[in-house]
Design a protein around this motif. Structure first.
Motif, PDB file in Angstrom:
ATOM      1  N   TYR A  56       9.788 106.490 -98.744  1.00  0.00           N
ATOM      2  CA  TYR A  56      10.529 105.404 -99.205  1.00  0.00           C
ATOM      3  C   TYR A  56      12.118 105.531 -99.050  1.00  0.00           C
ATOM      4  N   SER A  63      19.038 101.020 -95.436  1.00  0.00           N
ATOM      5  CA  SER A  63      19.707  99.786 -95.777  1.00  0.00           C
ATOM      6  C   SER A  63      20.697  99.417 -96.754  1.00  0.00           C
ATOM      7  N   VAL A 187       8.260 103.106 -93.726  1.00  0.00           N
ATOM      8  CA  VAL A 187       7.909 101.757 -93.323  1.00  0.00           C
ATOM      9  C   VAL A 187       8.141 100.951 -94.535  1.00  0.00           C
ATOM     10  N   ILE A 188       7.619 100.842 -95.519  1.00  0.00           N
ATOM     11  CA  ILE A 188       7.822 100.166 -96.559  1.00  0.00           C
ATOM     12  C   ILE A 188       9.516 100.201 -97.198  1.00  0.00           C
ATOM     13  N   TYR A 190      11.957 100.711 -95.092  1.00  0.00           N
ATOM     14  CA  TYR A 190      12.507  99.922 -94.066  1.00  0.00           C
ATOM     15  C   TYR A 190      12.492  98.309 -94.295  1.00  0.00           C
ATOM     16  N   THR A 191      11.187  97.853 -94.816  1.00  0.00           N
ATOM     17  CA  THR A 191      10.851  96.528 -94.727  1.00  0.00           C
ATOM     18  C   THR A 191      11.801  95.955 -95.970  1.00  0.00           C
ATOM     19  N   ILE A 192      11.425  96.462 -97.184  1.00  0.00           N
ATOM     20  CA  ILE A 192      12.068  96.015 -98.242  1.00  0.00           C
ATOM     21  C   ILE A 192      13.531  96.247 -98.312  1.00  0.00           C
ATOM     22  N   SER A 194      15.381  95.715 -95.249  1.00  0.00           N
ATOM     23  CA  SER A 194      15.704  94.596 -94.431  1.00  0.00           C
ATOM     24  C   SER A 194      15.752  93.211 -95.097  1.00  0.00           C
ATOM     25  N   ILE A 195      14.821  93.146 -96.070  1.00  0.00           N
ATOM     26  CA  ILE A 195      14.596  91.616 -96.933  1.00  0.00           C
ATOM     27  C   ILE A 195      15.732  91.831 -98.027  1.00  0.00           C
ATOM     28  N   SER A 323       9.203 103.762 -86.743  1.00  0.00           N
ATOM     29  CA  SER A 323       8.280 104.111 -87.841  1.00  0.00           C
ATOM     30  C   SER A 323       6.868 103.918 -87.423  1.00  0.00           C
ATOM     31  N   ILE A 324       6.751 102.605 -86.532  1.00  0.00           N
ATOM     32  CA  ILE A 324       5.262 102.272 -86.487  1.00  0.00           C
ATOM     33  C   ILE A 324       4.816 103.286 -85.572  1.00  0.00           C
TER      34      ILE A 324
END
Length: 475
Positions: A56, A63, A187-188, A190-192, A194-195, A323-324
């Motif tokens: 994480y 970001s 992945v988590i 990168y997702t958080i 980007s949000i 990452s996927i």
């Protein structure tokens, strides 16, 4: 100490020659490993949260550095950072991990694996808190260093705890799943990230999001029992009452394996005790002993493997990877590692890495008008790395070190891992300017060929063996 030795004598062979050449007691009549899958999952998940937090941090920081440098969204007056200052934010946790790895040299044997993981979770929480609420740049960097110390301790203790508590025939899957958790964490992150990247002071929330995971980790490790093997090591080294520690180890084994194991737990504990005593685990290993005999062989295997894991280009190449794809290929490795074994995955995966690095070198040298070559090379590298060096490197270093030196040996291996990672990361850009990207990838490819030779002649197969069998048969 005398009473401990007298108890251990009941598990020892009668002659000096037999003791010097350790063999497994009643190998053909070893007690079957019975277990509850749910209990084993609990014993894996909470230590693996340390890997999730590591991943994480990697994902969120990509970001966070954008957010903190934005005049609009930084939410600070010190957003105008130089490239060196941004680099310290990005790499601060890596430097902290080096410190944590060095601190772990004696911590695991003194505190035990469980308490080391609890300490790592607390340090994770403190580091994330300091980073998230930092009123100035200096405190933010300090927070990143503190968080990194937690990474170093967690990545040292987690594979050790999982290896020592997992049934032998699913040990590979569980330890490889820790690598899977690292990628999930990325992945988590990168997702958080980007949000929140377009939210004012979003970087504070990115780092603050690790709070609940760290809290869950410390609570989970408080609930889980100590490693039975660590308790038995303490017992035969005279660090407590032999009978009390044996009974505690049996209780811990039952909790870790479930009620299905309650009937066979005493026999399993006694077998481990006898195997440890025959292997000569009565005294603490000295620093000089680390570089002799079977301990030196274990160091060469473990440290050599994680060194090649890094210097074949992993920090540089995976920076450009999705990452996927890493998630998918790591998941595939988890499913087959205990069926195919460690050596086939290493030999096949690293062979693919050689091909991919040569393709990348060719693209940057004389195939610049064929971008498909670069895409194929990158995808092949990611897939092959995550099938081989990615999960198997961490798996092997958790298995190969004898119990007497496992804490110190793993500390050295993790230190080499993070040290080599830092070296490759910071040397890549200057070398790229000096000799060109193509030459660098050809060099990585040459190193990968050397790693193939190392794997073929040095790395043993540990599939299906207990940790005591690995020490007796392979070292």
């Amino acid at each position: 100490m005398a009473s401990a030795i007298s108890h251990v004598d009941n598990y020892s062979f009668s002659t000096k020659e037999e003791a010097e050449e350790p063999l497994l007691i009643n190998e053909s009549h070893s007690t079957p490993e019975t277990y509850s899958l749910l209990s084993c999952i609990f014993a894996f998940v909470f230590p693996a949260l340390g890997g999730l937090l590591y991943g994480y941090d990697i994902g969120a920081t990509s970001s966070a550095t954008i957010s903190i440098g934005s005049p609009t969204y930084s939410g600070t007056s010190w957003y105008n950072l130089s490239s060196v200052e941004v680099g310290l934010i990005s790499s601060g946790s890596l430097y902290g991990a080096l410190i944590g790895s060095a601190l772990a040299f004696n911590v695991a044997d003194f505190l035990g694996r469980r308490k080391e993981l609890m300490a790592a979770a607390v340090i994770y929480f403190v580091g994330a808190l300091v980073t998230a609420v930092a009123p100035n740049y200096l405190l933010m960097v300090i927070g990143r260093f503190i968080f990194g110390i937690g990474i170093g301790l967690a990545m040292h203790a987690a594979p050790m705890y999982i290896a020592e508590t997992a049934p032998s025939h699913i040990r590979g899957q569980l330890i490889s799943l820790k690598e899977f958790f690292i990628v999930i964490g990325m992945v988590i992150g990168y997702t958080i990230g980007s949000i929140l990247v377009d939210v004012v002071a979003g970087w504070r929330y990115m780092y603050g999001a690790s709070f609940p995971i760290a809290i869950a980790m410390v609570i989970g490790m408080w609930w889980l029992p100590d490693s039975p093997r660590w308790l038995l090591l303490c017992a035969i080294q005279g660090k407590g009452n032999m009978q009390d520690l044996r009974e505690t180890a049996i209780c811990c084994m039952c909790k870790l394996r479930g009620q299905a194991n309650s009937d066979t737990a005493p026999q399993q504990v006694d077998e481990i005790l006898s195997e440890l005593s025959v292997a000569g685990e009565l005294d603490n290993v000295t620093t000089a002993e680390l570089f002799r005999g079977k301990y030196l062989k274990a160091l060469i295997i473990g440290c050599g493997l994680v060194l090649f894991q890094q210097i074949t280009g992993q920090p540089s190449v995976l920076y450009y990877a999705g990452s996927i794809l890493q998630l998918i290929t790591t998941g595939a490795a988890v499913l087959i590692v205990d069926k195919l074994g460690r050596r086939p995955l290493l030999l096949g995966g690293v062979s693919g890495m050689v091909i991919s690095l040569m393709l990348l070198g060719a693209y940057y040298t004389f195939l610049g008008d064929a971008p498909a070559v670069a895409v194929i090379g990158l995808l092949l590298y990611v897939g092959c790395y995550q099938l081989s060096f990615g999960p198997i490197g961490w798996l092997m270093i958790s298995e190969i070190f004898p119990l007497r030196m496992r804490g110190r040996g793993l500390s050295l291996a993790v230190l080499i891992n993070f040290g080599a990672n830092a070296l490759v990361t910071f040397a890549f850009s200057p070398l790229k300017d000096l000799i060109g990207a193509g030459a660098i990838f050809f060099v990585f490819g040459g190193v990968a060929v050397l790693s193939l030779v190392f794997i073929f002649y040095i790395i043993p197969e540990t599939k299906g063996l207990t940790l005591e069998e690995i020490e007796a048969k392979l070292l």
